[in-house]
Enzyme design. Structure first.
Site, PDB file in Angstrom:
ATOM      1  CB  CYS A  42      -0.921  -0.012   1.215  1.00  0.00           C
ATOM      2  SG  CYS A  42      -1.975   1.451   1.346  1.00  0.00           S
ATOM      3  CB  CYS A  45      -0.544   2.027   5.722  1.00  0.00           C
ATOM      4  SG  CYS A  45      -1.281   0.516   5.050  1.00  0.00           S
ATOM      5  CB  CYS A 114      -8.746  -4.392 -12.165  1.00  0.00           C
ATOM      6  SG  CYS A 114      -8.316  -3.271 -13.488  1.00  0.00           S
TER       7      CYS A 114
END
Length: 127
Positions: A42, A45, A114
């Site tokens: 991510c 984070c 996706c």
């Protein structure tokens, strides 16, 4: 402090996609045709999300995976925007918008996650 101030490490495109639920244009993100060996994390984070071993070329112009990384915290929500029902995927740790999952992927799962490149960063295996 505004929401934007909380995410200063993000550039404008990353913020628009990950924090505001936007979508990048196909074939423009840095990971749509990326071939590295490692983990996609991510951008907000750094939580591990997708393993490069599960990435494939869907022809869609976005990074596509047939499953999340083992132990990844992926949240799925119903998205009824744009006059259709889709399944939105978010980082379960910080709720960053990642993209959508569709039931048209390859075996063994038949799923296509996706994902927007702007929502991801890459951590090479062993690095």
């Amino acid at each position: 402090m505004t929401n934007r101030d909380q995410w200063q490490q993000l550039d404008e495109e990353q913020y628009r996609v990950a924090r505001c639920g936007g979508t990048e244009r196909p074939f423009t993100g840095k990971y749509w045709d990326h071939k590295g060996d490692g983990t996609y994390v991510c951008v907000c984070c750094r939580a591990p999300l997708f393993d490069s071993r599960h990435k494939y070329d869907s022809g869609s112009g976005w990074p596509s995976f047939w499953q999340p990384a083992e132990g990844a915290d992926i949240a799925e929500l119903t998205d009824t925007s744009h006059g259709m029902a889709r399944t939105e995927v978010r980082c379960g740790n910080c709720q960053a918008h990642l993209g959508h999952v569709f039931p048209d992927g390859p075996p063994p799962t038949g799923l296509r996650y996706c994902i927007n490149s702007a929502s991801l960063d890459f951590s090479p295996r062993g690095g």
